[in-house]
Scaffold this motif. Structure first.
Motif, PDB file in Angstrom:
ATOM      1  N   GLN A   1       0.742  -1.101   0.080  1.00 55.14           N
ATOM      2  CA  GLN A   1      -0.005   0.148  -0.129  1.00 55.14           C
ATOM      3  C   GLN A   1       0.760   1.112   0.080  1.00 55.14           C
ATOM      4  O   GLN A   1       2.044   1.108   0.421  1.00 55.14           O
ATOM      5  CB  GLN A   1      -0.823   0.098   1.215  1.00 55.14           C
ATOM      6  N   LEU A   2       0.149   2.435  -0.250  1.00 57.78           N
ATOM      7  CA  LEU A   2       1.071   3.830  -0.430  1.00 57.78           C
ATOM      8  C   LEU A   2       1.781   3.759   1.064  1.00 57.78           C
ATOM      9  O   LEU A   2       2.820   4.348   1.108  1.00 57.78           O
ATOM     10  CB  LEU A   2       0.139   4.802  -0.741  1.00 57.78           C
ATOM     11  N   ALA A   3       0.920   3.606   2.058  1.00 59.31           N
ATOM     12  CA  ALA A   3       1.662   3.848   3.422  1.00 59.31           C
ATOM     13  C   ALA A   3       2.857   3.192   3.393  1.00 59.31           C
ATOM     14  O   ALA A   3       3.719   3.455   4.610  1.00 59.31           O
ATOM     15  CB  ALA A   3       0.441   3.430   4.353  1.00 59.31           C
ATOM     16  N   ASP A   4       2.995   1.857   2.992  1.00 57.79           N
ATOM     17  CA  ASP A   4       3.935   0.909   3.157  1.00 57.79           C
ATOM     18  C   ASP A   4       5.462   1.753   2.555  1.00 57.79           C
ATOM     19  O   ASP A   4       6.645   1.323   2.868  1.00 57.79           O
ATOM     20  CB  ASP A   4       4.035  -0.243   2.299  1.00 57.79           C
ATOM     21  N   LEU A   5       5.426   2.634   1.853  1.00 55.34           N
ATOM     22  CA  LEU A   5       6.261   3.324   1.182  1.00 55.34           C
ATOM     23  C   LEU A   5       6.857   4.622   1.972  1.00 55.34           C
ATOM     24  O   LEU A   5       7.716   5.124   1.449  1.00 55.34           O
ATOM     25  CB  LEU A   5       5.650   3.653  -0.403  1.00 55.34           C
ATOM     26  N   LEU A   6       6.018   5.010   3.027  1.00 57.70           N
ATOM     27  CA  LEU A   6       6.399   6.234   3.469  1.00 57.70           C
ATOM     28  C   LEU A   6       7.654   6.074   4.548  1.00 57.70           C
ATOM     29  O   LEU A   6       7.862   4.996   5.054  1.00 57.70           O
ATOM     30  CB  LEU A   6       5.280   6.511   4.490  1.00 57.70           C
ATOM     31  N   ALA A   7       8.633   7.202   4.341  1.00 61.49           N
ATOM     32  CA  ALA A   7       9.796   7.114   5.187  1.00 61.49           C
ATOM     33  C   ALA A   7       9.240   7.242   6.576  1.00 61.49           C
ATOM     34  O   ALA A   7       8.505   8.482   7.050  1.00 61.49           O
ATOM     35  CB  ALA A   7      10.459   8.202   4.807  1.00 61.49           C
ATOM     36  N   PRO A   8       9.944   6.762   7.592  1.00 61.25           N
ATOM     37  CA  PRO A   8       9.327   6.812   9.033  1.00 61.25           C
ATOM     38  C   PRO A   8       9.764   8.049   9.453  1.00 61.25           C
ATOM     39  O   PRO A   8       9.152   8.812  10.348  1.00 61.25           O
ATOM     40  CB  PRO A   8      10.286   5.790   9.718  1.00 61.25           C
ATOM     41  N   GLY A   9      10.839   8.862   9.120  1.00 63.56           N
ATOM     42  CA  GLY A   9      11.214  10.184   9.830  1.00 63.56           C
ATOM     43  C   GLY A   9      11.212  11.244   8.835  1.00 63.56           C
ATOM     44  O   GLY A   9      11.998  12.056   9.143  1.00 63.56           O
ATOM     45  N   SER A  10      10.045  11.395   8.130  1.00 58.74           N
ATOM     46  CA  SER A  10      10.176  12.659   7.258  1.00 58.74           C
ATOM     47  C   SER A  10       9.880  13.938   7.911  1.00 58.74           C
ATOM     48  O   SER A  10      10.069  14.971   7.494  1.00 58.74           O
ATOM     49  CB  SER A  10       8.866  12.419   6.263  1.00 58.74           C
ATOM     50  N   LEU A  11       9.331  13.840   9.253  1.00 55.18           N
ATOM     51  CA  LEU A  11       9.094  14.818  10.206  1.00 55.18           C
ATOM     52  C   LEU A  11       9.816  14.560  11.709  1.00 55.18           C
ATOM     53  O   LEU A  11       9.460  13.937  12.248  1.00 55.18           O
ATOM     54  CB  LEU A  11       7.554  15.246  10.365  1.00 55.18           C
ATOM     55  N   GLU A  12      10.863  15.437  11.758  1.00 54.80           N
ATOM     56  CA  GLU A  12      11.566  15.138  13.065  1.00 54.80           C
ATOM     57  C   GLU A  12      11.495  16.471  13.797  1.00 54.80           C
ATOM     58  O   GLU A  12      11.676  17.679  13.292  1.00 54.80           O
ATOM     59  CB  GLU A  12      12.952  14.926  12.797  1.00 54.80           C
ATOM     60  N   GLU A  13      11.017  16.462  14.984  1.00 51.99           N
ATOM     61  CA  GLU A  13      10.870  17.537  16.035  1.00 51.99           C
ATOM     62  C   GLU A  13      11.926  17.644  16.863  1.00 51.99           C
ATOM     63  O   GLU A  13      12.426  16.821  17.503  1.00 51.99           O
ATOM     64  CB  GLU A  13       9.480  17.415  16.528  1.00 51.99           C
ATOM     65  N   THR A  14      12.526  18.854  16.884  1.00 48.97           N
ATOM     66  CA  THR A  14      13.696  18.893  17.769  1.00 48.97           C
ATOM     67  C   THR A  14      13.962  20.545  18.212  1.00 48.97           C
ATOM     68  O   THR A  14      12.917  21.135  17.974  1.00 48.97           O
ATOM     69  CB  THR A  14      15.183  18.603  17.010  1.00 48.97           C
ATOM     70  N   THR A  15      15.270  20.941  18.709  1.00 50.43           N
ATOM     71  CA  THR A  15      15.236  22.316  19.020  1.00 50.43           C
ATOM     72  C   THR A  15      16.675  22.678  18.774  1.00 50.43           C
ATOM     73  O   THR A  15      17.289  21.687  18.395  1.00 50.43           O
ATOM     74  CB  THR A  15      15.275  22.440  20.606  1.00 50.43           C
ATOM     75  N   ALA A  16      17.115  24.128  18.544  1.00 53.23           N
ATOM     76  CA  ALA A  16      18.302  24.292  18.190  1.00 53.23           C
ATOM     77  C   ALA A  16      18.639  25.673  19.214  1.00 53.23           C
ATOM     78  O   ALA A  16      17.773  26.230  19.367  1.00 53.23           O
ATOM     79  CB  ALA A  16      18.432  24.493  16.660  1.00 53.23           C
ATOM     80  N   LEU A  17      19.890  25.550  19.717  1.00 52.96           N
ATOM     81  CA  LEU A  17      20.384  26.717  20.240  1.00 52.96           C
ATOM     82  C   LEU A  17      20.810  28.041  19.408  1.00 52.96           C
ATOM     83  O   LEU A  17      21.538  27.903  18.358  1.00 52.96           O
ATOM     84  CB  LEU A  17      21.525  26.447  21.067  1.00 52.96           C
ATOM     85  N   CYS A  18      19.958  28.984  19.408  1.00 57.07           N
ATOM     86  CA  CYS A  18      20.009  30.150  18.430  1.00 57.07           C
ATOM     87  C   CYS A  18      20.674  31.545  18.694  1.00 57.07           C
ATOM     88  O   CYS A  18      20.637  31.662  19.967  1.00 57.07           O
ATOM     89  CB  CYS A  18      18.560  30.376  17.934  1.00 57.07           C
ATOM     90  N   GLU A  19      21.136  32.072  17.979  1.00 59.05           N
ATOM     91  CA  GLU A  19      21.820  33.310  18.266  1.00 59.05           C
ATOM     92  C   GLU A  19      20.275  34.177  18.661  1.00 59.05           C
ATOM     93  O   GLU A  19      19.396  34.223  18.152  1.00 59.05           O
ATOM     94  CB  GLU A  19      22.536  33.921  17.257  1.00 59.05           C
ATOM     95  N   PRO A  20      20.795  35.238  19.510  1.00 61.96           N
ATOM     96  CA  PRO A  20      19.662  35.778  20.322  1.00 61.96           C
ATOM     97  C   PRO A  20      18.852  36.331  19.143  1.00 61.96           C
ATOM     98  O   PRO A  20      17.694  36.682  19.461  1.00 61.96           O
ATOM     99  CB  PRO A  20      20.535  36.965  21.065  1.00 61.96           C
ATOM    100  N   SER A  21      19.369  37.222  17.942  1.00 61.95           N
ATOM    101  CA  SER A  21      18.567  37.764  17.024  1.00 61.95           C
ATOM    102  C   SER A  21      17.269  37.085  16.507  1.00 61.95           C
ATOM    103  O   SER A  21      16.182  37.637  16.025  1.00 61.95           O
ATOM    104  CB  SER A  21      19.369  38.516  15.839  1.00 61.95           C
ATOM    105  N   LEU A  22      17.291  35.573  16.632  1.00 62.18           N
ATOM    106  CA  LEU A  22      16.417  34.779  16.006  1.00 62.18           C
ATOM    107  C   LEU A  22      15.084  35.064  16.946  1.00 62.18           C
ATOM    108  O   LEU A  22      14.136  34.497  16.250  1.00 62.18           O
ATOM    109  CB  LEU A  22      16.954  33.412  15.934  1.00 62.18           C
TER     110      LEU A  22
END
Length: 565
Positions: free
Chosen positions: A491-512
């Motif tokens: 099925q179409l779902a079998d072809l889906l990549a498992p990690g197409s959306l990864e939620e994380t965080t980043a340490l950003c320079e202050p202006s961001l």
RNA sequence: UACCCGGUGGUGUAAUUGGCAACACAACUGGUUUUGGUCCAGUCAUUCGAGGUUCGAGUCCUCGCCGGGUAGCCA
């Protein structure tokens, strides 16, 4: 506009010929004719850019016409989103039209055809029609109702229109040739009985014209000269011309077909898109991983990048698939010129500069965009404790490594050069916890007084005042290049990549911190990011990756690893 | 093979209509660079096959081979 210029594709070539031969007195009119039964995607954008581009090149006209002949599938929601998407892409139509505006005219022409003996009312059920139609290699058989008198047909058609018959019980069919080798010409249906409230005509009609009976006639009413459509309608062209001929129109529109867009690692069919959405594999029509225009808009693609992509891929009759990298290249190319640069660390590792004063915060000047001299500079606090990316350090550096390693010297972008003195590791796990470095005070502003070459340059953020922000990392939705062809048993779902959306965080320079929803940045050495319009709040941006930067080091390292194994 | 459409590098699109196969993406090599980004230079196809016409064929002709579309009262 540039009639003198070279044609970009075979359609422009044809039009130039038509103009010089005096066809339609040199007038060029096209249209974009979506059915309002879904959201527009990048494949539609090809047709949009083609049609609107043609109109402007040849100083012609391009209407937006909704092909709304099937109320079962169509909705006002789609009519609205389609208009929004076309405008976002940067185009404006001459007239806003609807096939449903022409229902009266279509009806009158149908009566004319009946009067000419070119159409008849048929009582066959859908299944019977299919049986009578015959197969690819066998001719069909005439419907038993094919020879009703004109008067009888007129009477029955009026009754059909008047709502005297149940849904699906009768059709109006063109009287052509049940033995035609073109199956489309075996008495195609012109009207079906369908009680469904139409988003524009309400319950005025209980019979609705089919695509074939509506499309060419709509073109003719509007004065379209060149009717462009995708390849699968090639078989319909004889019918398109037959109807126009029977109505008696001279100098009518001409249909030309071109190959629709296919992109690797993505799906374009409405059916597949709907499956992904309805089964909850993505967040909706505007999911940034989808090739819908609303998804790409949210992802951070610019209209300019989509238009230049379309210019690059060309138009032909050959069914081809464009590599995803071509699309990525077009957005990188545009964003490189316009996106301000910032720094952010995704996988933080503490770096302490032992000979840097503890209470000093030295402001260093950073260029906002080396590709845009107008964009100016900003100040960045450089201090004793910084965060750098863990991926930029190796305990045992491979060949040609130019970044942090025991004893190695690198430049901290826009700041000083540092040399790794000590590596603090967890006594039990061995995990690297901190880098102790010394800096060379003589290396400010890109200088190296002794002229030594420091090859490695890495990004960083100040430990005392960086801000941690949420970030989404998108990657292709599918693991296979051609997900529109689902292998048997899958099925179409079998072809889906498992990690197409990864939620994380980043340490950003202050202006961001002050980024507004919709703002795009290049996070240096990482990629292009946008402050997501749905997820961000004022003062609290939520970033999402539009596209990573090209990474020739990663490629090189992978190659080394591959050749070793 | 009932009819229709198509076939040019790894992927796409061009070729003044019969005259040196070009451009973009990808890949590779080197250079520049305070982003292993950008940029610059270079390498990478005798055009599905076989015949034919011609001084000359990707382009015209013949015969093959391969791919796609069409049997909705969807578009």
């Amino acid at each position: 506009m540039q009639e003198q210029g070279k044609p970009d594709n075979f359609i422009e070539k044809n039009i130039i010929e038509d103009i010089s031969s005096g066809l339609n007195k040199g007038r060029v009119q096209v249209r974009f004719p979506p059915q309002p039964n879904g959201y527009l995607h990048i494949g539609h954008a090809k047709a949009i850019c083609l049609n609107f581009g043609l109109a402007s090149r040849f100083e012609g006209h391009c209407n937006l016409r909704f092909d709304d002949t099937n109320p079962l599938r169509e909705k006002q929601e789609y009519v609205d989103s389609i208009q929004e998407d076309i405008r976002w892409l940067g185009f404006e139509w001459d007239q806003l039209c609807f096939a449903s505006d022409y229902f009266d005219q279509f009806h009158d022409w149908a009566v004319q055809l009946i009067g000419q003996g070119d159409a008849y009312v048929c009582d066959l059920t859908a299944e019977e029609v299919r049986e009578y139609r015959g197969g690819l290699k066998e001719p069909g058989r005439d419907s038993p109702h094919r020879d009703r008198t004109i008067e009888e047909n007129l009477r029955l058609f009026a009754l059909m229109k008047g709502g005297e018959f149940p849904d699906g019980s009768k059709t109006l069919r063109a009287r052509i040739d049940m033995a035609s080798p073109h199956i489309i010409m075996r008495d195609p249906v012109m009207y079906r009985i369908l009680r469904s409230t139409h988003h524009r005509t309400g319950d005025d009609w209980c019979i609705y014209p089919t695509y074939d009976w509506a499309h060419g006639q709509g073109d003719a009413i509007e004065g379209v000269t060149h009717s462009l459509c995708s390849l699968e309608f090639t078989n319909h062209r004889p019918l398109y011309e037959w109807f126009l001929d029977k109505i008696g129109l001279e100098d009518g529109p001409r249909q030309t077909e071109f190959a629709r867009l296919a992109l690797s690692y993505t799906v374009m069919s409405k059916r597949s898109l709907r499956t992904l959405i309805e089964d909850g594999h993505v967040e909706g029509w505007d999911d940034p991983r989808l090739p819908t225009l609303s998804g790409m808009r949210r992802r951070g693609y610019t209209p300019e990048s989509i238009r230049s992509f379309m210019n690059g891929i060309g138009v032909a009759k050959f069914n081809s698939t464009i590599e995803y990298s071509v699309l990525e290249n077009s957005i990188r190319d545009h964003l490189n010129k316009i996106a301000p640069r910032r720094m952010a660390v995704f996988n933080p590792l503490k770096l302490v500069i032992e000979n840097f004063p503890e209470d000093l915060q030295e402001m260093v000047e950073a260029v906002n965009n080396p590709e845009d001299s107008e964009s100016g500079t900003r100040q960045l606090p450089f201090e004793r404790e910084l965060w750098v990316d863990r991926d930029d350090f190796r305990l045992e550096p491979p060949r040609k490594w130019r970044r942090l390693a025991p004893g190695a010297e690198v430049r901290l972008r826009y700041g000083y050069c540092v040399t790794v003195q000590d590596v603090i590791q967890n006594s039990e796990t061995g995990e690297v916890e901190e880098l102790r470095c010394v800096y060379d005070p003589e290396t400010a502003r890109g200088q190296t007084p002794d002229g030594r070459k420091v090859r490695g340059i890495i990004h960083w953020v100040p430990a005392s005042c960086c801000i941690e922000l949420p970030v989404r990392l998108y990657s292709p939705l599918f693991v296979v290049p051609d997900p529109d062809h689902v292998p048997e048993g899958k099925q179409l779902a079998d072809l889906l990549a498992p990690g197409s959306l990864e939620e994380t965080t980043a340490l950003c320079e202050p202006s961001l911190q002050e980024a507004n929803p919709g703002d795009r940045f290049q996070l240096e050495r990482v990629g292009y990011f946008i402050a997501d319009q749905h997820l961000s709040c004022p003062g609290a941006p939520h970033f999402a990756r539009i596209v990573p930067l090209r990474d020739s080091w990663a490629k090189q390292e992978k190659r080394q690893a591959d050749s070793r194994s």
